[in-house]
Scaffold this motif. Structure first.
Motif, PDB file in Angstrom:
ATOM      1  N   PRO A  89      96.502 -16.375 -46.778  1.00 22.70           N
ATOM      2  CA  PRO A  89      96.922 -17.759 -47.045  1.00 22.70           C
ATOM      3  C   PRO A  89      98.145 -18.208 -46.248  1.00 22.70           C
ATOM      4  N   ASP A  90      98.977 -17.248 -45.848  1.00 25.02           N
ATOM      5  CA  ASP A  90     100.191 -17.604 -45.111  1.00 25.02           C
ATOM      6  C   ASP A  90     100.019 -17.479 -43.593  1.00 25.02           C
ATOM      7  N   GLU A  91      98.773 -17.409 -43.147  1.00 25.16           N
ATOM      8  CA  GLU A  91      98.475 -17.274 -41.723  1.00 25.16           C
ATOM      9  C   GLU A  91      97.844 -18.556 -41.187  1.00 25.16           C
ATOM     10  N   ALA A  92      98.226 -18.926 -39.968  1.00 23.52           N
ATOM     11  CA  ALA A  92      97.661 -20.124 -39.339  1.00 23.52           C
ATOM     12  C   ALA A  92      96.210 -19.868 -38.934  1.00 23.52           C
ATOM     13  N   ALA A  93      95.428 -20.922 -38.945  1.00 25.81           N
ATOM     14  CA  ALA A  93      94.032 -20.869 -38.520  1.00 25.81           C
ATOM     15  C   ALA A  93      93.665 -22.245 -37.969  1.00 25.81           C
ATOM     16  N   ILE A  94      92.420 -22.382 -37.536  1.00 28.16           N
ATOM     17  CA  ILE A  94      91.987 -23.673 -36.995  1.00 28.16           C
ATOM     18  C   ILE A  94      90.978 -24.329 -37.924  1.00 28.16           C
ATOM     19  N   PHE A  95      90.932 -25.648 -37.834  1.00 27.54           N
ATOM     20  CA  PHE A  95      90.009 -26.475 -38.609  1.00 27.54           C
ATOM     21  C   PHE A  95      89.536 -27.566 -37.666  1.00 27.54           C
ATOM     22  N   VAL A  96      88.236 -27.796 -37.605  1.00 26.83           N
ATOM     23  CA  VAL A  96      87.686 -28.770 -36.664  1.00 26.83           C
ATOM     24  C   VAL A  96      87.201 -30.002 -37.410  1.00 26.83           C
ATOM     25  N   LEU A  97      87.849 -31.128 -37.116  1.00 31.56           N
ATOM     26  CA  LEU A  97      87.447 -32.417 -37.679  1.00 31.56           C
ATOM     27  C   LEU A  97      86.495 -33.102 -36.719  1.00 31.56           C
ATOM     28  N   LEU A  98      85.703 -34.022 -37.228  1.00 34.28           N
ATOM     29  CA  LEU A  98      84.868 -34.873 -36.389  1.00 34.28           C
ATOM     30  C   LEU A  98      85.418 -36.290 -36.476  1.00 34.28           C
ATOM     31  N   VAL A  99      85.739 -36.859 -35.319  1.00 35.90           N
ATOM     32  CA  VAL A  99      86.284 -38.215 -35.259  1.00 35.90           C
ATOM     33  C   VAL A  99      85.352 -39.052 -34.399  1.00 35.90           C
ATOM     34  N   PRO A 100      84.874 -40.181 -34.918  1.00 33.37           N
ATOM     35  CA  PRO A 100      84.013 -41.038 -34.096  1.00 33.37           C
ATOM     36  C   PRO A 100      84.718 -41.411 -32.787  1.00 33.37           C
ATOM     37  N   THR A 101      83.957 -41.393 -31.705  1.00 33.17           N
ATOM     38  CA  THR A 101      84.512 -41.694 -30.388  1.00 33.17           C
ATOM     39  C   THR A 101      85.273 -43.007 -30.383  1.00 33.17           C
ATOM     40  N   CYS A 102      84.789 -44.004 -31.119  1.00 31.07           N
ATOM     41  CA  CYS A 102      85.438 -45.310 -31.151  1.00 31.07           C
ATOM     42  C   CYS A 102      86.813 -45.271 -31.810  1.00 31.07           C
TER      43      CYS A 102
END
Length: 158
Positions: free
Chosen positions: A80-93
């Motif tokens: 829980p105290d370690e960094a990780a990545i998270f991928v969001l999806l954002v509309p191109t617009c």
């Protein structure tokens, strides 16, 4: 603000099975949150991840994101105290608004949340969304995700 912009992210297919189970059970959060996980035939064939969509009030989506990240960290063996990545999806617009003039908005989000954010220049193949990779601790990622989605909500409210 009649329309609430959904929060969308990518999670590995094997993690989706671990987080949501074979029956796709929902996250243990308060009422008012709708969670949807894409099936094999709903996502582009080039995408091996699952698309998770969170819908509801801002508070419900934030709580849902927190639960999702906790479950992801657990199933992937990330402390829980370690960094990780998270991928969001954002509309191109919406990418231009998220980045802001000369990158001011994205820098502001990174500074306030303590995360490192990389906005993909290209769309996810077969979709009209750009990946936004957020790197940080769980609470930092939640803060950055809420800020990015607040920018998209502002666009929708115009």
């Amino acid at each position: 603000m009649a329309f609430q912009v959904p929060w969308r992210c990518l999670i590995p297919a094997d993690a989706a099975l671990a987080v949501f189970g074979p029956d796709g059970h929902s996250l243990p959060v308060s009422s008012g949150l709708s969670v949807r996980v894409s099936s094999d035939d709903e996502a582009p064939s080039t995408l091996k991840d699952r698309i998770v969509t969170l819908e509801g009030s801002s508070l419900a989506k934030e709580e849902g994101c927190s639960c999702l990240l906790k479950e992801l960290w657990t199933c992937q063996g990330c402390p829980p105290d370690e960094a990780a990545i998270f991928v969001l999806l954002v509309p191109t617009c919406a990418v231009g608004a998220v980045i802001g003039t000369k990158g001011v908005k994205i820098k502001e989000i990174m500074e306030s949340s303590g995360t490192d954010i990389n906005v993909g220049r290209e769309t996810v193949i077969g979709m009209s969304d750009n990946p936004v990779v957020v790197n940080g601790l769980r609470e930092q990622i939640i803060s950055a995700t809420a800020s990015i989605n607040a920018v998209m909500q502002e666009l929708a409210d115009r």
